[in-house]
Design a protein around this motif. Sequence first.
Motif, PDB file in Angstrom:
ATOM      1  N   UNK A 147       0.859  -1.185   0.000  1.00 40.70           N
ATOM      2  CA  UNK A 147       0.000   0.000   0.000  1.00 40.70           C
ATOM      3  C   UNK A 147       0.894   1.234   0.000  1.00 40.70           C
ATOM      4  N   UNK A 148       0.730   2.083  -0.994  1.00 41.34           N
ATOM      5  CA  UNK A 148       1.484   3.331  -1.097  1.00 41.34           C
ATOM      6  C   UNK A 148       2.989   3.103  -0.995  1.00 41.34           C
ATOM      7  N   UNK A 149       3.474   2.022  -1.630  1.00 42.34           N
ATOM      8  CA  UNK A 149       4.902   1.750  -1.664  1.00 42.34           C
ATOM      9  C   UNK A 149       5.454   1.045  -0.442  1.00 42.34           C
ATOM     10  N   UNK A 150       4.606   0.789   0.556  1.00 40.32           N
ATOM     11  CA  UNK A 150       5.036   0.095   1.778  1.00 40.32           C
ATOM     12  C   UNK A 150       4.502  -1.327   1.781  1.00 40.32           C
ATOM     13  N   UNK A 151       5.389  -2.287   2.078  1.00 36.51           N
ATOM     14  CA  UNK A 151       4.995  -3.688   2.054  1.00 36.51           C
ATOM     15  C   UNK A 151       4.859  -4.261   3.461  1.00 36.51           C
ATOM     16  N   UNK A 152       3.916  -5.208   3.575  1.00 42.44           N
ATOM     17  CA  UNK A 152       3.739  -5.944   4.824  1.00 42.44           C
ATOM     18  C   UNK A 152       4.817  -7.022   4.925  1.00 42.44           C
ATOM     19  N   UNK A 153       4.840  -7.738   6.025  1.00 39.21           N
ATOM     20  CA  UNK A 153       5.704  -8.904   6.132  1.00 39.21           C
ATOM     21  C   UNK A 153       5.119 -10.035   5.280  1.00 39.21           C
ATOM     22  N   UNK A 154       5.930 -11.028   4.983  1.00 38.47           N
ATOM     23  CA  UNK A 154       5.497 -12.145   4.157  1.00 38.47           C
ATOM     24  C   UNK A 154       4.495 -13.005   4.928  1.00 38.47           C
ATOM     25  N   UNK A 155       3.415 -13.410   4.251  1.00 38.39           N
ATOM     26  CA  UNK A 155       2.386 -14.251   4.856  1.00 38.39           C
ATOM     27  C   UNK A 155       2.171 -15.500   4.003  1.00 38.39           C
ATOM     28  N   UNK A 156       1.866 -16.619   4.662  1.00 40.00           N
ATOM     29  CA  UNK A 156       1.516 -17.835   3.938  1.00 40.00           C
ATOM     30  C   UNK A 156       0.062 -17.765   3.488  1.00 40.00           C
ATOM     31  N   UNK A 157      -0.208 -18.302   2.302  1.00 38.67           N
ATOM     32  CA  UNK A 157      -1.573 -18.363   1.764  1.00 38.67           C
ATOM     33  C   UNK A 157      -2.017 -19.822   1.831  1.00 38.67           C
ATOM     34  N   UNK A 158      -2.953 -20.104   2.719  1.00 41.99           N
ATOM     35  CA  UNK A 158      -3.357 -21.501   2.962  1.00 41.99           C
ATOM     36  C   UNK A 158      -4.579 -21.926   2.162  1.00 41.99           C
TER      37      UNK A 158
END
Length: 256
Positions: free
Chosen positions: A143-154
């Motif tokens: 969002x607006x050039x800022x990334x979250x931490x990596x998450x698993x997609x289950x």
Amino acid sequence: MSMAAKQMPDLWKTARVIPLHKKGCRLTLDNYRPISNLCSIDKLFEKIVLNEINRRQPGLEGQHQHGFRANYSTTTAMMEVQNTIVNYMDEGQNCVVYSVDLSAAFDLLRKDTFAHQMEEVMDPDLLKITMDFLTERKMVVEVAGTQSCMKKVRLGCVQRSVLGPKLFNLYMKNVVNHTRGHKLVTYADNSYVIIPGYNKDEVTKCVTSHLKYLDNQGMITNLSKTEAVLFGGMQVDENITLNGKSFKFGTSMKIP
């Protein structure tokens, strides 16, 4: 082309998800659609797998499905529903058409259920690579050039992927066995069932069987958007009640 022992590199399984505002208040999470950006080489590989599925096992998703198939569309789905209604009316019969609305359907595919359903009908090599495609997926939200931490997609079959829509079609192929033999027309996650005559008990049984199957598949049914119309007779001024919730017969229906 042999697909045996093929696996996707982990990097190809990582999606950069960008929330796309759809409507309404920008502070409400439900007003955003997640768009998954995938690497180009991953999409090329998916295209190869998709072509192999279509070449080796055409029509595997069932003839009731009009979504994401060559030579099928919203138009063919609409025409099939319309022709079925007309045929019943030409025979002097009323008919009930009901539709089912699902919430976030593509995001709820369960890979273990998919594997169990496909192990007897899908080419083993193709099943192996599609299961690898669904397994160990990851995502970051930007969002607006800022990334979250990596998450698993289950769960899910990856929005905006090339292969995902085909896998969803296969995942839902057996819904036709849960509409009590009545005509089923689907377009992606939209379902339309045509029942000859008007028998409230039969309509209730059919909808109950249909929704139970969807629940077992992990789908979320939006009963408030489930609707029914009686064609060829007087309008029905009553509700169908399921699990304490009800939907009312209307006078028109959008397909799909």
